[in-house]
Design an enzyme around this catalytic site. Structure first.
Site, PDB file in Angstrom:
ATOM      1  N   GLY A  80       0.745  -4.978   0.850  1.00 46.98           N
ATOM      2  CA  GLY A  80      -0.409  -5.042  -0.053  1.00 46.98           C
ATOM      3  C   GLY A  80      -0.073  -5.708  -1.386  1.00 46.98           C
ATOM      4  N   ALA A 139       0.874  -1.186   0.000  1.00 49.48           N
ATOM      5  CA  ALA A 139       0.000   0.000   0.000  1.00 49.48           C
ATOM      6  C   ALA A 139       0.905   1.228   0.000  1.00 49.48           C
ATOM      7  CB  ALA A 139      -0.874  -0.023   1.243  1.00 49.48           C
ATOM      8  N   GLU A 187      -0.459  -9.243  -0.722  1.00 43.59           N
ATOM      9  CA  GLU A 187      -1.896  -9.468  -0.504  1.00 43.59           C
ATOM     10  C   GLU A 187      -2.667  -9.443  -1.831  1.00 43.59           C
ATOM     11  OE1 GLU A 187      -1.878  -6.291   2.389  1.00 43.59           O
ATOM     12  OE2 GLU A 187      -2.693  -7.648   3.892  1.00 43.59           O
ATOM     13  N   GLU A 220       4.502  -5.091   7.296  1.00 42.55           N
ATOM     14  CA  GLU A 220       3.735  -4.049   8.002  1.00 42.55           C
ATOM     15  C   GLU A 220       4.187  -3.869   9.442  1.00 42.55           C
ATOM     16  OE1 GLU A 220       2.460  -6.384   6.061  1.00 42.55           O
ATOM     17  OE2 GLU A 220       0.959  -5.537   4.705  1.00 42.55           O
TER      18      GLU A 220
HETATM   19  N1  CAA Z   1       4.633   3.248  -0.513  1.00 42.94           N
HETATM   20  C1  CAA Z   1       5.036   4.411  -1.032  1.00 42.94           C
HETATM   21  N2  CAA Z   1       6.217   4.559  -1.668  1.00 42.94           N
HETATM   22  C2  CAA Z   1       7.018   3.484  -1.757  1.00 42.94           C
HETATM   23  C3  CAA Z   1       6.648   2.237  -1.243  1.00 42.94           C
HETATM   24  C4  CAA Z   1       5.376   2.125  -0.589  1.00 42.94           C
HETATM   25  N3  CAA Z   1       4.920   0.972  -0.100  1.00 42.94           N
HETATM   26  N4  CAA Z   1       7.653   1.356  -1.480  1.00 42.94           N
HETATM   27  C5  CAA Z   1       8.590   2.034  -2.142  1.00 42.94           C
HETATM   28  N5  CAA Z   1       8.216   3.319  -2.324  1.00 42.94           N
HETATM   29  C6  CAA Z   1       8.952   4.391  -2.980  1.00 42.94           C
HETATM   30  C7  CAA Z   1      10.082   4.891  -2.117  1.00 42.94           C
HETATM   31  O1  CAA Z   1       9.617   5.825  -1.166  1.00 42.94           O
HETATM   32  C8  CAA Z   1      10.981   5.499  -3.146  1.00 42.94           C
HETATM   33  O2  CAA Z   1      10.453   6.761  -3.531  1.00 42.94           O
HETATM   34  P1  CAA Z   1      11.411   8.077  -3.523  1.00 42.94           P
HETATM   35  O3  CAA Z   1      12.433   7.785  -4.574  1.00 42.94           O
HETATM   36  O4  CAA Z   1      10.458   9.166  -3.876  1.00 42.94           O
HETATM   37  O5  CAA Z   1      11.995   8.152  -2.160  1.00 42.94           O
HETATM   38  C9  CAA Z   1      10.814   4.565  -4.352  1.00 42.94           C
HETATM   39  O6  CAA Z   1       9.605   3.874  -4.136  1.00 42.94           O
HETATM   40  C10 CAA Z   1      11.927   3.545  -4.450  1.00 42.94           C
HETATM   41  O7  CAA Z   1      12.012   2.873  -3.222  1.00 42.94           O
HETATM   42  P2  CAA Z   1      13.401   2.614  -2.455  1.00 42.94           P
HETATM   43  O8  CAA Z   1      14.340   3.745  -2.700  1.00 42.94           O
HETATM   44  O9  CAA Z   1      13.082   2.316  -1.033  1.00 42.94           O
HETATM   45  O10 CAA Z   1      13.922   1.318  -3.229  1.00 42.94           O
HETATM   46  P3  CAA Z   1      14.880   0.168  -2.696  1.00 42.94           P
HETATM   47  O11 CAA Z   1      15.206  -0.675  -3.868  1.00 42.94           O
HETATM   48  O12 CAA Z   1      15.990   0.736  -1.893  1.00 42.94           O
HETATM   49  O13 CAA Z   1      13.965  -0.686  -1.659  1.00 42.94           O
HETATM   50  C11 CAA Z   1      11.957  -1.830  -0.973  1.00 42.94           C
HETATM   51  C12 CAA Z   1      12.884  -1.414  -2.140  1.00 42.94           C
HETATM   52  C13 CAA Z   1      12.688  -2.848  -0.081  1.00 42.94           C
HETATM   53  C14 CAA Z   1      10.726  -2.475  -1.572  1.00 42.94           C
HETATM   54  C15 CAA Z   1      11.586  -0.579  -0.136  1.00 42.94           C
HETATM   55  O14 CAA Z   1      11.115   0.426  -1.019  1.00 42.94           O
HETATM   56  C16 CAA Z   1      10.517  -0.824   0.889  1.00 42.94           C
HETATM   57  O15 CAA Z   1      10.809  -1.382   1.938  1.00 42.94           O
HETATM   58  N6  CAA Z   1       9.289  -0.387   0.602  1.00 42.94           N
HETATM   59  C17 CAA Z   1       8.189  -0.480   1.549  1.00 42.94           C
HETATM   60  C18 CAA Z   1       7.657  -1.900   1.657  1.00 42.94           C
HETATM   61  C19 CAA Z   1       6.552  -1.962   2.691  1.00 42.94           C
HETATM   62  O16 CAA Z   1       6.738  -1.675   3.854  1.00 42.94           O
HETATM   63  N7  CAA Z   1       5.339  -2.358   2.244  1.00 42.94           N
HETATM   64  C20 CAA Z   1       4.181  -2.454   3.103  1.00 42.94           C
HETATM   65  C21 CAA Z   1       3.335  -1.236   2.988  1.00 42.94           C
HETATM   66  S1  CAA Z   1       2.007  -1.169   4.174  1.00 42.94           S
HETATM   67  C22 CAA Z   1       0.798  -2.157   3.489  1.00 42.94           C
HETATM   68  O17 CAA Z   1       0.937  -2.685   2.409  1.00 42.94           O
HETATM   69  C23 CAA Z   1      -0.459  -2.324   4.327  1.00 42.94           C
HETATM   70  C24 CAA Z   1      -1.420  -3.322   3.813  1.00 42.94           C
HETATM   71  O18 CAA Z   1      -1.550  -4.383   4.327  1.00 42.94           O
HETATM   72  C25 CAA Z   1      -2.296  -3.030   2.693  1.00 42.94           C
END
Ligand code: CAA
Length: 291
Positions: free
Chosen positions: A142, A99, A145, A165
């Protein structure tokens, strides 16, 4: 003005999709009509709906607009008689990184309750046609999911699945604690959701989350081939079969077996069942008519 011309004048993909719907242009799958996804009808028989999540800068984070577009297209594919099955994929780097954290960062509890936050994500799970997830790269939160809302998950060798999460101070909110547990059992689901640990494609296959693993470059083609194969069967019977399998997740064994038996009996009311068996006896290919 012709529908297509009118749609081209609108900049916003969601507005275009909405207008297309209002104009009854449900089968207008134009790449330019969507802001966050690409939509095509592919396969030799042009009977596979392909949705490609397309927010590369955010690793396909599932913002509200993206999920609305996915739901709209799923509904359109459902009502398109030519589409037998649907494939959802992302990019080689990410199926979807979850998400959109930036979008929900400042949400309050009251807002979540008032809007029943994420409730509208269910479109894929409710689709009556088979949906295949083709997962390359990250399928986190998500993203994992969304893949689990599909009926079959194919993974590329670099795929990584996880429910991180807990690391954000929250819990999965679109089925992660429920569907993952049903896919992989309690111990593995607990380990993944309580630590945020990711599993790779081979581990995911071993756990039963993924049905097959392919080289990254051939993943989407393999998913399309699978969708084409399903699409050769009677759509009517495919929908009944999908419903029967899904019932296994919702009922006791006795109720599920009863539902299956009655559904099996119901196939004898269809022309396609008669055609399928007659074709076998006459040693020819079946010609299903969806009746
Ligand atoms: N939401 C919003 N933006 C996100 C995102 C997310 N879930 N995941 C990545 N991005 C964005 C980053 O903020 C970044 O944007 P900027 O360049 O503007 O800063 C861009 O995508 C690239 O990401 P990274 O620089 O972090 O890329 P990376 O290769 O170093 O890492 C990753 C990749 C490990 C996937 C890392 O991006 C990450 O950990 N992302 C979040 C994953 C996460 O926590 N997901 C769960 C979300 S909560 C949820 O999903 C609730 C639910 O149950 C529905």
């Amino acid at each position: 003005m012709a529908t297509r011309q009118l749609l081209r004048f609108l900049n916003n993909g969601s507005q275009q999709a909405l207008l297309a719907k209002q104009l009854g242009a449900a089968r207008f799958y134009s790449a330019g009509s969507y802001e966050f996804i690409k939509v095509e009808v592919v396969g030799e028989q042009k009977n596979v709906g392909l949705i490609t999540l397309n927010r590369p800068k955010a690793l396909n984070a599932l913002c509200n607009g993206l999920m609305l577009e996915v739901n709209n297209v799923i509904r359109d594919f459902e009502s398109d008689k030519k589409v037998g099955a649907i494939v959802i994929t992302g990019s080689e780097k990410a199926f979807a990184a979850g998400a959109d954290i930036k979008e929900m960062q400042n949400n309050t509890y009251a807002q979540c309750i008032r809007s029943n936050f994420l409730n509208h994500w269910n479109g894929v799970a409710q689709c009556r046609k088979p949906v295949i997830a083709a997962v390359n790269g990250f399928a986190l939160g998500g993203g994992c999911e969304l893949a689990m809302m599909c009926d079959i998950i194919y993974a590329g060798e670099t795929a990584k699945f996880g429910q991180p999460e807990i690391l954000l101070g929250t819990i999965p909110g679109a089925g992660g604690t429920q569907r993952l547990t049903r896919y992989v059992g309690k111990s593995k689901a607990m380990e993944m959701t309580l630590t945020g640990n990711q599993v790779n494609a081979v581990e995911a296959e071993k756990m039963g989350l993924v049905s097959k693993v392919f080289p990254v470059g051939s993943l989407v083609d393999e998913a399309i081939k699978l969708a084409e194969k399903i699409g050769k069967n009677s759509p009517l019977i495919v929908a009944l079969c999908k419903e029967a399998v899904n019932t296994a997740y919702e009922t006791t064994l006795a109720e599920g077996l009863h539902f299956e038996k009655r559904t099996f009996h119901a196939t004898f009311a269809t022309k396609d069942r008669l055609e399928g068996m007659t074709a076998f006896v006459e040693k020819r290919a079946a010609n299903f008519t969806n009746e």
